[in-house]
Design an enzyme around this catalytic site. Structure first.
Site, short mmCIF file in Angstrom:
data_model
loop_
_atom_site.label_atom_id
_atom_site.label_comp_id
_atom_site.label_asym_id
_atom_site.label_seq_id
_atom_site.Cartn_x
_atom_site.Cartn_y
_atom_site.Cartn_z
N GLU A 34 0.84 -1.20 0.00
CA GLU A 34 0.00 0.00 0.00
C GLU A 34 0.87 1.24 0.00
O GLU A 34 1.74 1.40 0.85
CB GLU A 34 -0.93 0.00 1.22
CG GLU A 34 -1.72 1.28 1.41
CD GLU A 34 -2.54 1.66 0.17
OE1 GLU A 34 -2.40 2.82 -0.27
OE2 GLU A 34 -3.29 0.81 -0.36
N THR A 41 -9.84 3.90 -0.56
CA THR A 41 -10.78 5.00 -0.74
C THR A 41 -11.83 5.03 0.36
O THR A 41 -12.11 6.08 0.95
CB THR A 41 -11.48 4.88 -2.11
OG1 THR A 41 -10.50 5.01 -3.15
CG2 THR A 41 -12.54 5.96 -2.28
N TYR A 99 -6.99 -1.93 11.68
CA TYR A 99 -6.47 -2.68 10.53
C TYR A 99 -5.07 -3.21 10.81
O TYR A 99 -4.77 -4.39 10.57
CB TYR A 99 -6.43 -1.78 9.29
CG TYR A 99 -7.72 -1.73 8.50
CD1 TYR A 99 -8.53 -2.85 8.35
CD2 TYR A 99 -8.12 -0.55 7.87
CE1 TYR A 99 -9.69 -2.79 7.62
CE2 TYR A 99 -9.29 -0.49 7.13
CZ TYR A 99 -10.07 -1.61 7.01
OH TYR A 99 -11.22 -1.56 6.28
N GLU A 186 -24.48 13.32 -2.81
CA GLU A 186 -24.17 13.25 -1.38
C GLU A 186 -23.40 14.48 -0.90
O GLU A 186 -23.73 15.06 0.15
CB GLU A 186 -23.37 11.98 -1.09
CG GLU A 186 -24.20 10.71 -1.23
CD GLU A 186 -23.39 9.43 -1.07
OE1 GLU A 186 -23.99 8.39 -0.79
OE2 GLU A 186 -22.14 9.47 -1.23
N ARG A 203 -25.14 17.01 -16.26
CA ARG A 203 -24.98 17.08 -17.71
C ARG A 203 -26.31 16.97 -18.46
O ARG A 203 -26.47 17.54 -19.54
CB ARG A 203 -24.03 15.97 -18.16
CG ARG A 203 -23.63 16.04 -19.61
CD ARG A 203 -22.58 15.00 -19.93
NE ARG A 203 -23.03 13.65 -19.59
CZ ARG A 203 -22.31 12.55 -19.80
NH1 ARG A 203 -21.09 12.66 -20.31
NH2 ARG A 203 -22.78 11.37 -19.47
N GLY A 267 -17.46 11.18 -11.59
CA GLY A 267 -17.06 9.81 -11.82
C GLY A 267 -15.64 9.51 -11.38
O GLY A 267 -14.91 10.38 -10.92
N THR A 317 -17.74 -0.78 -1.71
CA THR A 317 -16.84 -1.46 -0.79
C THR A 317 -17.29 -2.87 -0.43
O THR A 317 -16.49 -3.81 -0.49
CB THR A 317 -16.66 -0.61 0.49
OG1 THR A 317 -15.95 0.58 0.15
CG2 THR A 317 -15.89 -1.36 1.56
N VAL A 348 -27.21 2.04 -1.28
CA VAL A 348 -27.79 3.20 -0.61
C VAL A 348 -27.05 4.45 -1.06
O VAL A 348 -25.83 4.42 -1.22
CB VAL A 348 -27.72 3.06 0.92
CG1 VAL A 348 -27.93 4.41 1.61
CG2 VAL A 348 -28.77 2.07 1.42
N HIS A 445 -45.33 -1.06 13.27
CA HIS A 445 -45.96 0.26 13.23
C HIS A 445 -45.63 1.06 14.48
O HIS A 445 -45.57 0.50 15.57
CB HIS A 445 -47.48 0.08 13.11
CG HIS A 445 -48.23 1.37 13.04
ND1 HIS A 445 -48.26 2.16 11.90
CD2 HIS A 445 -48.95 2.03 13.98
CE1 HIS A 445 -48.99 3.23 12.14
NE2 HIS A 445 -49.42 3.19 13.41
#
Length: 456
Positions: A34, A41, A99, A186, A203, A267, A317, A348, A445
């Protein structure tokens, strides 16, 4: 002496880490290469910081839009953006520590440097101090992820991309977000909720065009209601830096937009151009995406790819994680037919309000099954959280069913809490649930999710 491994991942993002941890659990000697920070990301400039910002914006909305009608007389003397960033980065730092601890526990070597193929089994790593070392492996996973795309127009360098958004130390007064996908939507929602005059330039006729039409229509309605200025049919041709430091976005055939910050969110592209794929003979398409089969195999034996870099993949992910783990099951746990089914992946969008979806849109279902075989159920209401206030927000849902048994092939929703509803319904749809199965499930409910099991 060159160090040899059973399995190496180039890229320390979610897919690479997940695959190596699974392989290590079967006793394999693994290393991860890495060049930046573990987590890729998602952890550093994607899902995690984005969700923290979403929550921050949600709190701002609660204070400004809903608190008064719930009886709270709230006066915020100051919003400390730097405190939000400090808290966000501290959280990310804890993930990095986690990690590192897990990788160490699994005896996985972490090589901090930039990896490049020498041949099909050898990788040259350029370390932080500029020195180089080589490592070899029987199996190599390419999991280098993507990076933001920038158009080749005059003045594009004056804008920042989504990575740059997460490097902001103070909020601009005015911002233009350029893009029509989920990242643009977002970021626009976050900025607007935090008090920034926000322009969203798309666009074509609307953002999120690949979503179901009901979702797109409602999103456009809410954007206007919340004060985000949507500029449709707007393709930037130039960014001009003005004498006062402001930026003007010029669009062919449309009015100029002048702001303090321009954010490119149009993008992403695969990070495969500098890792020496040609030295290993790995094939990509014309856009740099790696060609793989359903087992994540490239055209070169012993080299695999997962995540945002694969051709026709899904840039999420959990998809990279799932593909990486299944790959290790196949390679190292005697499951030769294990692979990820890329159909019916729930997604989502953390817009304001959020969008949740799984399966086919209504137009997709009609194209695949024919209009005569498709039946659609809809629900439209005001989210209860907002219904008792002056700032009411719509919630709309749709089920897309096919055939005589009305098998549910698509489920779509936009509204308060939808982001937390979708996962369970995705399980049901993946298992082949029908409309009758939904009808036979007793509703909870009062919730928004009950609408999905009470539609008629």
């Amino acid at each position: 002496m060159t160090k040899h491994y059973d399995y190496i991942a180039i890229g320390g993002g979610s897919g690479g880490i997940a695959s190596l941890n699974r392989a290590a659990s079967y006793g394999k000697k693994c290393a991860i290469i890495e060049a930046k920070h573990l987590g890729g990301t998602c952890v550093n400039v994607g899902c995690v910081p984005k969700k923290v910002m979403f929550y921050g914006a949600h709190i701002a909305e609660a204070i400004n839009n809903y608190a008064p009608d719930y009886g709270f007389d709230v006066e915020v003397k100051k919003f400390d953006f730097s405190k939000l960033i400090e808290s966000r980065q501290a959280y990310i730092s804890r993930i990095h520590t986690s990690y590192n601890n897990v990788l160490a526990k699994n005896n996985i070597d972490v090589i901090n440097g930039f990896g490049k193929f020498v041949d099909a089994h050898t990788i040259e790593v350029t370390l932080a101090d500029g020195t180089k070392e080589q490592v070899t492996a029987d199996h190599i996973l390419i999991a280098t992820g993507g990076r933001p795309y920038r158009p080749n127009i005059k003045g594009q360098e004056y804008g920042i991309d989504s990575d740059g958004f997460f490097a902001l130390t103070e909020l601009p007064k005015r911002a233009a977000v350029i893009g029509a996908g989920y990242i643009a939507v977002e970021l626009s929602g976050v900025l607007n909720s935090l008090g920034v005059e926000t322009h969203l330039l798309v666009r074509r006729h609307a953002p999120m065009r690949n979503q179901d039409p009901l979702i797109v229509e409602t999103l456009v309605e809410v954007l206007a209601q919340d004060g985000i200025q949507l500029h449709t049919n707007s393709t930037p041709s130039e960014i001009v830096k003005n004498a006062d430091g402001s930026l003007t976005v010029r669009c062919d055939g449309q009015s100029d937009v002048t702001v303090d910050c321009v954010i490119w969110a149009a993008g992403r592209v695969p990070t495969t151009d500098k890792i020496g794929l040609e030295n290993a003979g790995v094939e990509t398409n014309e856009h740099g995406y790696v060609k793989v089969d359903k087992y994540q195999n490239t055209n070169v034996k012993g080299i695999y790819a997962v995540g945002d870099i694969i051709e026709n993949g899904i840039e999420l992910t959990p998809v990279a994680v799932a593909a990486g783990r299944r790959l290790s099951e196949r390679l190292f746990n005697n499951k030769p037919t294990e692979y990820l089914d890329y159909s019916l992946v729930p997604t989502v969008v953390f817009s304001h309000p959020p969008i949740g979806t799984v399966g086919l849109t209504e137009p997709q279902a009609i194209e695949q099954y024919g209009a005569e075989n498709v039946k659609v159920y809809k629900s439209s209401f005001t989210a209860m959280y907002t219904a008792v206030t002056q700032h009411r927000q719509p919630c709309k849902m749709k089920l897309v069913c096919v055939g005589k048994d009305e098998k549910v092939v698509g489920l779509h929703g936009i509204g308060f809490g939808v982001d937390e509803m979708i996962q369970g319904f995705a399980v049901a749809i993946k298992m082949g649930a029908t409309k009758a199965d939904f009808d036979n499930t007793v509703a909870i409910h009062p919730t928004g999710s009950e609408e999905f099991v009470t539609m008629r």
